[in-house]
Motif scaffolding. Structure first.
Motif, PDB file in Angstrom:
ATOM      1  N   GLY A 386      81.572  55.857 -20.088  1.00 43.09           N
ATOM      2  CA  GLY A 386      81.084  56.290 -18.904  1.00 43.09           C
ATOM      3  C   GLY A 386      80.417  55.374 -17.887  1.00 43.09           C
ATOM      4  N   ASP A 387      79.863  56.193 -16.820  1.00 41.03           N
ATOM      5  CA  ASP A 387      79.235  55.426 -15.662  1.00 41.03           C
ATOM      6  C   ASP A 387      77.634  55.449 -16.066  1.00 41.03           C
ATOM      7  OD1 ASP A 387      78.258  54.219 -13.216  1.00 41.03           O
ATOM      8  OD2 ASP A 387      79.386  55.848 -12.023  1.00 41.03           O
ATOM      9  N   ASP A 388      76.930  54.304 -16.097  1.00 39.80           N
ATOM     10  CA  ASP A 388      75.403  54.183 -16.449  1.00 39.80           C
ATOM     11  C   ASP A 388      74.861  53.556 -14.921  1.00 39.80           C
ATOM     12  OD1 ASP A 388      75.398  55.579 -18.797  1.00 39.80           O
ATOM     13  OD2 ASP A 388      75.375  53.960 -20.181  1.00 39.80           O
ATOM     14  N   GLN A 389      75.231  53.607 -13.778  1.00 34.40           N
ATOM     15  CA  GLN A 389      74.519  53.361 -12.872  1.00 34.40           C
ATOM     16  C   GLN A 389      73.192  53.734 -12.655  1.00 34.40           C
ATOM     17  OE1 GLN A 389      76.410  53.867  -8.903  1.00 34.40           O
ATOM     18  NE2 GLN A 389      77.066  55.875  -9.567  1.00 34.40           N
ATOM     19  N   SER A 396      74.266  48.751 -10.545  1.00 34.13           N
ATOM     20  CA  SER A 396      75.532  49.292 -10.096  1.00 34.13           C
ATOM     21  C   SER A 396      76.381  49.510 -11.482  1.00 34.13           C
ATOM     22  CB  SER A 396      76.227  48.220  -9.332  1.00 34.13           C
ATOM     23  OG  SER A 396      76.519  47.207 -10.241  1.00 34.13           O
ATOM     24  N   THR A 397      77.359  50.193 -11.387  1.00 32.23           N
ATOM     25  CA  THR A 397      78.262  50.504 -12.444  1.00 32.23           C
ATOM     26  C   THR A 397      78.489  49.375 -13.322  1.00 32.23           C
ATOM     27  OG1 THR A 397      79.379  52.525 -11.296  1.00 32.23           O
ATOM     28  CG2 THR A 397      80.460  51.703 -13.232  1.00 32.23           C
ATOM     29  N   TYR A 398      78.977  48.429 -12.479  1.00 32.65           N
ATOM     30  CA  TYR A 398      79.483  47.134 -13.276  1.00 32.65           C
ATOM     31  C   TYR A 398      78.440  46.476 -13.996  1.00 32.65           C
ATOM     32  CZ  TYR A 398      82.147  42.853 -14.278  1.00 32.65           C
ATOM     33  OH  TYR A 398      82.528  41.974 -14.915  1.00 32.65           O
ATOM     34  N   SER A 399      77.257  46.399 -13.145  1.00 29.08           N
ATOM     35  CA  SER A 399      76.012  45.716 -13.665  1.00 29.08           C
ATOM     36  C   SER A 399      75.598  46.404 -14.944  1.00 29.08           C
ATOM     37  CB  SER A 399      74.882  45.810 -12.639  1.00 29.08           C
ATOM     38  OG  SER A 399      75.390  45.042 -11.485  1.00 29.08           O
ATOM     39  N   ALA A 400      75.699  47.888 -15.063  1.00 30.77           N
ATOM     40  CA  ALA A 400      75.229  48.418 -16.315  1.00 30.77           C
ATOM     41  C   ALA A 400      76.226  48.101 -17.480  1.00 30.77           C
ATOM     42  CB  ALA A 400      75.212  49.915 -15.915  1.00 30.77           C
ATOM     43  N   HIS A 401      77.356  48.067 -16.959  1.00 35.49           N
ATOM     44  CA  HIS A 401      78.356  47.581 -18.082  1.00 35.49           C
ATOM     45  C   HIS A 401      78.020  46.321 -18.425  1.00 35.49           C
ATOM     46  CE1 HIS A 401      80.919  51.025 -18.016  1.00 35.49           C
ATOM     47  NE2 HIS A 401      81.330  50.756 -16.563  1.00 35.49           N
ATOM     48  N   LEU A 402      77.767  45.198 -17.573  1.00 35.81           N
ATOM     49  CA  LEU A 402      77.392  43.799 -18.087  1.00 35.81           C
ATOM     50  C   LEU A 402      76.072  44.061 -18.919  1.00 35.81           C
ATOM     51  CD1 LEU A 402      78.392  41.792 -14.778  1.00 35.81           C
ATOM     52  CD2 LEU A 402      79.416  41.919 -16.953  1.00 35.81           C
ATOM     53  N   SER A 403      75.379  44.579 -18.515  1.00 44.90           N
ATOM     54  CA  SER A 403      74.101  44.766 -19.354  1.00 44.90           C
ATOM     55  C   SER A 403      74.046  45.138 -20.817  1.00 44.90           C
ATOM     56  CB  SER A 403      73.013  45.490 -18.766  1.00 44.90           C
ATOM     57  OG  SER A 403      71.883  45.773 -19.341  1.00 44.90           O
ATOM     58  N   ASP A 421      84.959  52.022 -23.629  1.00 47.84           N
ATOM     59  CA  ASP A 421      85.935  52.739 -22.879  1.00 47.84           C
ATOM     60  C   ASP A 421      86.050  52.005 -21.490  1.00 47.84           C
ATOM     61  OD1 ASP A 421      87.572  54.771 -22.403  1.00 47.84           O
ATOM     62  OD2 ASP A 421      85.906  56.277 -21.397  1.00 47.84           O
ATOM     63  N   GLU A 422      87.383  51.843 -21.142  1.00 47.89           N
ATOM     64  CA  GLU A 422      87.896  51.111 -19.833  1.00 47.89           C
ATOM     65  C   GLU A 422      87.217  49.898 -19.749  1.00 47.89           C
ATOM     66  OE1 GLU A 422      90.322  52.309 -18.429  1.00 47.89           O
ATOM     67  OE2 GLU A 422      90.406  54.496 -18.816  1.00 47.89           O
ATOM     68  N   PHE A 423      87.617  48.870 -20.902  1.00 46.91           N
ATOM     69  CA  PHE A 423      86.853  47.670 -20.746  1.00 46.91           C
ATOM     70  C   PHE A 423      87.210  46.940 -19.587  1.00 46.91           C
ATOM     71  CE2 PHE A 423      86.491  43.665 -23.379  1.00 46.91           C
ATOM     72  CZ  PHE A 423      85.074  43.729 -23.106  1.00 46.91           C
ATOM     73  N   GLY A 424      86.271  46.370 -18.915  1.00 48.74           N
ATOM     74  CA  GLY A 424      86.176  45.337 -17.726  1.00 48.74           C
ATOM     75  C   GLY A 424      86.588  46.073 -16.245  1.00 48.74           C
ATOM     76  N   THR A 425      86.486  47.451 -16.133  1.00 51.95           N
ATOM     77  CA  THR A 425      86.405  48.113 -15.071  1.00 51.95           C
ATOM     78  C   THR A 425      85.228  48.000 -14.226  1.00 51.95           C
ATOM     79  OG1 THR A 425      85.959  50.329 -16.094  1.00 51.95           O
ATOM     80  CG2 THR A 425      88.148  49.698 -15.807  1.00 51.95           C
ATOM     81  N   GLY A 426      85.423  48.248 -13.010  1.00 50.14           N
ATOM     82  CA  GLY A 426      84.094  48.405 -12.184  1.00 50.14           C
ATOM     83  C   GLY A 426      83.993  47.158 -11.163  1.00 50.14           C
ATOM     84  N   GLU A 437      87.790  39.392 -21.273  1.00 47.90           N
ATOM     85  CA  GLU A 437      88.440  38.702 -22.273  1.00 47.90           C
ATOM     86  C   GLU A 437      87.608  37.628 -22.900  1.00 47.90           C
ATOM     87  OE1 GLU A 437      92.061  35.391 -22.778  1.00 47.90           O
ATOM     88  OE2 GLU A 437      92.342  36.859 -21.011  1.00 47.90           O
ATOM     89  N   ALA A 438      86.699  37.001 -22.262  1.00 46.16           N
ATOM     90  CA  ALA A 438      85.573  36.144 -22.768  1.00 46.16           C
ATOM     91  C   ALA A 438      84.737  36.960 -23.702  1.00 46.16           C
ATOM     92  CB  ALA A 438      84.833  35.487 -21.886  1.00 46.16           C
ATOM     93  N   VAL A 439      84.359  38.174 -23.312  1.00 44.88           N
ATOM     94  CA  VAL A 439      83.438  39.025 -24.062  1.00 44.88           C
ATOM     95  C   VAL A 439      84.069  39.393 -25.274  1.00 44.88           C
ATOM     96  CG1 VAL A 439      82.118  41.305 -24.212  1.00 44.88           C
ATOM     97  CG2 VAL A 439      82.180  39.676 -22.288  1.00 44.88           C
ATOM     98  N   LEU A 440      85.202  39.857 -25.264  1.00 42.67           N
ATOM     99  CA  LEU A 440      86.101  40.211 -26.395  1.00 42.67           C
ATOM    100  C   LEU A 440      86.314  39.280 -27.392  1.00 42.67           C
ATOM    101  CD1 LEU A 440      87.730  42.513 -27.789  1.00 42.67           C
ATOM    102  CD2 LEU A 440      89.558  41.958 -26.491  1.00 42.67           C
TER     103      LEU A 440
END
Length: 793
Positions: A386-389, A396-403, A421-426, A437-440
């Protein structure tokens, strides 16, 4: 262990806890449910799972657990612990009822010792301290009120109060009747004012009666007077009531002091009730889910067979719908499953099902999956759902994913389960795809286990050749344009973006323009995935049809072999009967011919006599021929012929008892004398079924093994405590039969007391058993009516 903490909520585990809390009977039990957390010690998890499984079996197959009065004991024990404090009558009554329930529970499990080994660990060898109950029962009656004879002084005060109240009422009635006779009273009858019984007197007559005016009517026309002579008696009653209250407090204080040394044990009883309530709630929830205990694997692997998402399953039961089961395997070879496929196709549900069931198992909860399923124990569970912004954290949404990816790649290891869930989006797919891909790749190097959902083609390509990763797709019916919610391991899935857009009704011009804008290579890849999925579905359907056909052929083959065996058996039986009939016919014919020759000789070759004898012979032959023709019409090669034709030496089964034996003799009245080992019995033909050759050999082996036993090996004592009624009666029947065969005079049956249900069924059975002459209880000091002696004779 779990990162981030809100992953528990996003996976649905908080909702699971709330549903279990609804099953609890006590607030303490609900607090325990609130504290449920995934564990990492395998032995502890295994114990929790087995306790839940045993309680589930108890609820489904055993007598109800006696939980009629469950009250929290801890608050009462804490109050009793204070010097000088005393428990009220209501509090003591609640404690009494709670202790009776605790003792009944302890006896329940004592009667089933060894049957629920893991549940018995909750008791910690708690004793039944009857002295507490006896102390309370001395002073309280069954309604929870203090007994009038709790002490001699209380009994005397109570008697004096009753006597004074009776006298006061008698005096008041006399004054009231006198006032009525004089016409001084107003409307109404005796009434209570300020807790005192008063007479309604007209205002103009209130000076005519000496007494205390307690009140007046709203109009002022009526005064409510307590007569002077009654006033002193009522004061006497009031003083006595104060004396009674002081005595009651003294008795309650003394009783609480007597209970105080047992406070640690009372707290242990409270802990037992709480833990049992907690495990009971988990078991009830498992029954609602039709949940089973999976195999607990010490390795970090997951193998879910026919698993269902708990919340979806419960909702489907309400809506009377079906949930498509999930089958997924994660092991040392396929460590990370990369799930792709169409939107709304079930990718996220698949990933959340794996995560939620893993949390449930590590928390000691049974899961809605096949009992052959196995799950490992993970020390860390990382989830990005989900969205953890966050405005506060300026994310932001993507920053939360990267964190989260930073935390995953830093702290993950081989004992970590990763759910994304939904790896790489945002962000821009041109950059988001390579970063993902690099994270994976980094996660794969760390040997993590996990389920990841994505739409990115570069991740699908990477997973197809990287060791440790496996593509999977959610199947989609591209003809009906609807998801099937079935996970297919081994190949990536198409997003079906153009197909879904076309179904929704997006114009052809827009779709053509979109297709021209995407790369040729990407278009080929997506088309290839669609074609692969279509071919795969055809192969699966064909394989399913072949399996059905193969199953039908196996059934037909078995049916043919069975019929062939029956025909061969019938053939042998018919030939045997024909030979016997031929012997009888030859015997009768020889006898007839011999008689005819003797008649001719005695007639001395007289022509008329000889002619008459020949006519008689021909008539007899015609009668035999007619009878044979009738027999040919009647003979039917059916299986029923075998079952009804019985001979000496055949083996049969008695229908009502299931006993098997050999026919020793067939009596004239169609009864059979059977040998049941060393026992002989007589039964009617219609009560038995003839055994086939395989059944006959098995029955012979059983009888041989029984007959080789000696009286020295026989133990005339049988313990059926904790058994189901059906199993107990079966075991008793076997031992009774053995006792009859070796001529043993008595049998001791230990069934326990409990509610007396098992004892009743056993004694009803003994009354019907022909060889039991009588039965009786054991002596009171050695078990009483918890043991039955059966006398055989």
């Amino acid at each position: 262990m779990i990162y981030p903490q809100n992953a528990i909520d996003k996976l649905g585990f908080t909702e699971i806890r709330e549903l279990i809390k609804e099953k609890c009977l006590t607030e303490a039990g609900r607090l325990m449910v609130e504290k449920i957390q995934p564990q990492v010690k395998v032995d502890q998890i295994d114990r929790f799972l087995r306790q839940t499984q045993e309680f589930k079996a108890l609820l489904l197959h055993d007598e109800p657990l006696p939980v009629d009065h469950i009250y929290p004991i801890k608050p009462l024990a804490d109050k009793a612990k204070l010097e000088g404090a005393f428990l009220s009558e209501d509090e003591l009554h609640r404690m009494l009822l709670a202790l009776r329930t605790v003792f009944n529970i302890i006896r329940y499990f004592n009667d089933r010792e060894g049957q629920y080994a893991n549940l018995e660990l909750l008791f910690e060898h708690l004793p039944i301290e009857k002295s507490i109950v006896r102390s309370i029962e001395k002073v309280l009656d069954e309604r929870g009120r203090l007994k009038n004879n709790a002490s001699r002084l209380l009994e005397a005060i109570t008697h004096e109060i009753a006597k004074s109240e009776q006298e006061a009422r008698k005096r008041l009635d006399a004054v009231y009747r006198q006032a009525q006779a004089n016409g001084w009273t107003g409307d109404g009858s005796l009434t209570i004012r300020e807790g005192r019984l008063c007479i309604p007197i007209l205002a103009e007559n209130k000076r005519k009666i000496k007494g205390l005016i307690h009140d007046e009517s709203a109009t002022g026309q009526t005064a409510y007077i307590e007569p002077e002579e009654v006033f002193h008696l009522n004061n006497r009653v009031r003083d006595l009531e104060f004396d009674r209250r002081r005595e009651v407090i003294r008795i309650l204080t003394e009783l609480t002091t007597e209970i105080r040394p047992h406070v640690p044990l009372l707290l242990a009883y409270h802990g037992l009730i709480t833990k049992l309530d907690f495990v009971r709630a988990k078991a009830l929830f498992a029954i609602d889910l039709q949940a089973e205990m999976p195999i607990l694997d010490k390795e970090g692997s997951i193998n879910l067979i026919n698993a269902r998402h708990p919340i979806l399953y419960l909702n489907s039961v309400k809506d009377k719908q079906e949930v498509v089961p999930l089958n997924i395997k994660i092991d040392s070879t396929d460590r990370i499953i990369l799930v792709s496929g169409p939107n709304a196709g079930g990718k996220s549900v698949c990933m959340k099902t794996v995560g939620l069931l893993q949390l449930m198992v590590q928390s000691g909860l049974l899961i809605p999956a096949d009992e052959r399923s196995s799950l490992g124990v993970f020390k860390q569970i990382f989830a990005d759902i989900g969205d953890d912004q966050s405005i506060e954290s300026d994310l932001s949404t993507y920053s939360a994913h990267l964190s989260k990816m930073k935390h995953f790649t830093t702290f993950a290891n081989a004992r970590t389960l990763v759910l994304i869930d939904e790896f790489g989006t945002g962000t821009d797919p041109q950059f988001g795809g390579p970063i993902a891909e690099a994270v994976l790749e980094q996660l794969n190097k760390k040997q993590v286990r996990g389920v990841i959902t994505t739409h990115y083609s570069n991740l699908k390509v990477y997973a197809s050749h990287a060791e440790g990763l496996e593509n999977a797709s959610m199947l989609f019916d591209n003809q009906k344009m609807q998801p099937l919610y079935i996970l297919q391991i081994g190949k990536p899935g198409s997003s079906y973006a153009f197909e879904i857009a076309q179904k929704i009704g997006l114009s052809d011009d827009i779709l053509r323009a979109a297709k021209q804008k995407i790369g040729v290579q990407q278009k080929k890849v997506d088309t290839l995935l669609v074609d692969l999925e279509r071919d795969k579905k055809e192969i699966v359907d064909t394989k399913s049809a072949i399996n059905r056909r193969e199953k039908e052929l196996i059934e037909l083959k078995a049916k043919y072999e069975s019929l062939s065996t029956d025909i061969e058996t019938n053939k042998r039986e018919i030939i045997r009967k024909a030979k016997e009939e031929a012997k009888i016919i030859l015997k009768d014919a020889n006898k007839l011919i011999e008689n005819t020759i003797a008649d001719i000789k005695s007639a001395q070759a007289d022509k008329d006599k000889t002619k008459e004898i020949r006519a008689k012979l021909n008539k007899s032959l015609e009668q035999h021929s007619t009878a044979l023709q009738k027999d040919k019409k009647i003979v039917k090669p059916a299986a029923t012929t075998i079952s009804t034709e019985l001979e000496v030496g055949d083996w049969v089964r008695i229908e009502d008892s299931g006993s098997e034996g050999e026919i020793l003799e067939i009596t004239k009245n169609n009864s059979l004398i059977l040998a049941l080992g060393e026992l002989r019995t007589v039964v009617k033909k219609n009560r038995v079924t003839k055994l086939r050759s395989k059944e006959k050999s098995k029955a012979k082996k059983r009888q041989t093994s029984m007959s080789t036993e000696s009286a020295a090996d026989f133990y005339p004592e049988l313990d059926v405590r904790g058994m189901r009624t059906e199993d107990a009666l079966h075991k008793i029947e076997l031992v009774l039969d053995r006792a009859v065969m070796i001529g043993y005079p008595t049998l001791k049956i230990i069934h326990g007391k409990g509610d007396g249900i098992l004892r009743k069924f056993i004694r009803d059975y003994l009354r019907k058993y022909n060889h039991v002459s009588r039965f009786e209880d054991e002596n009171a000091d050695r078990g009483g009516d918890g043991i039955t002696y059966a006398y055989i004779g």
